[in-house]
Design a protein around this motif. Sequence first.
Motif, PDB file in Angstrom:
ATOM      1  N   ARG A   6       0.921  -1.456  -0.047  1.00 47.36           N
ATOM      2  CA  ARG A   6       0.098  -0.010   0.010  1.00 47.36           C
ATOM      3  C   ARG A   6       0.940   1.296   0.121  1.00 47.36           C
ATOM      4  NH1 ARG A   6      -4.823   0.058  -1.673  1.00 47.36           N
ATOM      5  NH2 ARG A   6      -5.286   2.122  -0.234  1.00 47.36           N
ATOM      6  N   ILE A   7       1.953   1.234   0.710  1.00 47.66           N
ATOM      7  CA  ILE A   7       2.713   2.503   0.786  1.00 47.66           C
ATOM      8  C   ILE A   7       3.813   2.522  -0.044  1.00 47.66           C
ATOM      9  CG2 ILE A   7       4.490   3.449   2.380  1.00 47.66           C
ATOM     10  CD1 ILE A   7       2.696   2.766   4.661  1.00 47.66           C
ATOM     11  N   ILE A  41       3.142  10.177   3.314  1.00 44.64           N
ATOM     12  CA  ILE A  41       3.484  10.493   4.633  1.00 44.64           C
ATOM     13  C   ILE A  41       2.455  10.260   5.673  1.00 44.64           C
ATOM     14  CG2 ILE A  41       4.121  12.558   6.241  1.00 44.64           C
ATOM     15  CD1 ILE A  41       5.702  13.631   3.859  1.00 44.64           C
ATOM     16  N   GLY A  42       0.814  10.796   5.334  1.00 50.36           N
ATOM     17  CA  GLY A  42      -0.119  10.550   6.411  1.00 50.36           C
ATOM     18  C   GLY A  42      -0.542   9.044   6.251  1.00 50.36           C
ATOM     19  N   LEU A  43      -0.199   8.272   5.356  1.00 52.68           N
ATOM     20  CA  LEU A  43      -0.552   6.766   5.692  1.00 52.68           C
ATOM     21  C   LEU A  43       0.594   6.088   6.134  1.00 52.68           C
ATOM     22  CD1 LEU A  43      -3.002   5.210   4.341  1.00 52.68           C
ATOM     23  CD2 LEU A  43      -1.570   4.329   2.510  1.00 52.68           C
ATOM     24  N   SER A  87       2.407   7.480   8.576  1.00 48.42           N
ATOM     25  CA  SER A  87       2.332   7.788  10.042  1.00 48.42           C
ATOM     26  C   SER A  87       1.044   6.907  10.764  1.00 48.42           C
ATOM     27  CB  SER A  87       1.934   9.316  10.007  1.00 48.42           C
ATOM     28  OG  SER A  87       3.090   9.936   9.652  1.00 48.42           O
ATOM     29  N   ALA A  88      -0.207   6.999   9.952  1.00 49.34           N
ATOM     30  CA  ALA A  88      -1.108   6.325  10.288  1.00 49.34           C
ATOM     31  C   ALA A  88      -1.022   4.978  10.629  1.00 49.34           C
ATOM     32  CB  ALA A  88      -2.403   6.488   9.539  1.00 49.34           C
ATOM     33  N   ALA A  89      -0.289   4.236   9.595  1.00 54.22           N
ATOM     34  CA  ALA A  89       0.040   2.745   9.908  1.00 54.22           C
ATOM     35  C   ALA A  89       0.795   2.423  11.120  1.00 54.22           C
ATOM     36  CB  ALA A  89       0.870   2.193   8.522  1.00 54.22           C
ATOM     37  N   PHE A  90       1.732   3.240  11.314  1.00 54.31           N
ATOM     38  CA  PHE A  90       2.617   2.989  12.448  1.00 54.31           C
ATOM     39  C   PHE A  90       2.010   3.292  13.795  1.00 54.31           C
ATOM     40  CE2 PHE A  90       6.457   2.636   9.686  1.00 54.31           C
ATOM     41  CZ  PHE A  90       7.252   1.967  10.518  1.00 54.31           C
TER      42      PHE A  90
END
Length: 344
Positions: free
Chosen positions: A59-60, A74-76, A78-81
């Motif tokens: 996905r990333i 960047i947003g995805l 950060s959200a995943a972590f």
Amino acid sequence: MARIDWLRIFYHVSFWVVYLFLNTWLGSLFNRIDLNKAFINEASVIPVKILLTYFVFYRIIPLYLDRDKLWKLIGLTSAAFVVAILLYRMTTEWILFPITNPSRNVAFFNWKGIYLIAFDLFITVAAATTIKMIRVHYKSLEFEQELMREKLQSELNFLRAQMNPHFLFNTLNNLYGLARKKSDHTADAILMLSKIMRFMLYDCRAPRIAVADEARVIRDYIELEKLRYNERLRVQYEEHIEPPGGFIAPLLLLPFVENSFKHGAGGTTGTVEISIRLTLKDSILDFEVHNTVDAEPALPRAEGIGLKNVHRQLELIYPDRHELFTGRENGSFRAHLKVHLERN
């Protein structure tokens, strides 16, 4: 139905098994706990690491290739972590510790613990991603090399396809000359031409042929030209092929011989002398052709299709393994080729 790639599955499972046991050993070493407890600790959180890793993979990482989606990347990430850290924390606080250490009481939002979890997840994803990117890089290189090989092969096929009509055109002109003279040798010339064309159509399909076979077709071509020019043509041919011989790309030598007859015998009016020497020793092919020529023309003669073709084939097949000289020298035209062949 899509085919299951069992080998790929095996590689992925092997990575995570090795990772599990390696991290178990490291956890036991640095936390000073027994291996069984370290194994339980690692096995309880490895599903979170696997989920995060494959989310990053599929996905990333694809977003990384699209520069217009940088903020989404960047947003995805950060959200995943953040989600992975919460799942990791929930697993350890609500499942692992109540089983392995019931007396332990640590705040859920412990910043030191969250930092260590984030570091653990980052190291895991970084290691897996590095391995994946190295593999992708090598696959990309293999793909580029395969494309290059196909391109070179296509160009070689095109060059060889050019040679046959070019040779046939020149030889038919010779036959036309014999027919105009009502020469008794016309039938013999047609028979020799058929032998040469059979060689070109069938034997030359292989990427390499024996040097002796190339030498044989050169001898046949010389005999064919002798029928046309009779006494005014003097040909000296020397051949020394050291056993066990060698292999060469087909039709690399014949154009030099054809050129010597075309611009020597065909381009002059007096007696023509052509000298051809072929030597093969220690996998080094030495081929030299001399032919007499008239005085230097006022305008330089453009290189013909045949020699241009051979130049390009040598660059493609024997890069940095050949030396070629062509030019006028002491009242004659000289072509000298040296090729380092593959050893048998």
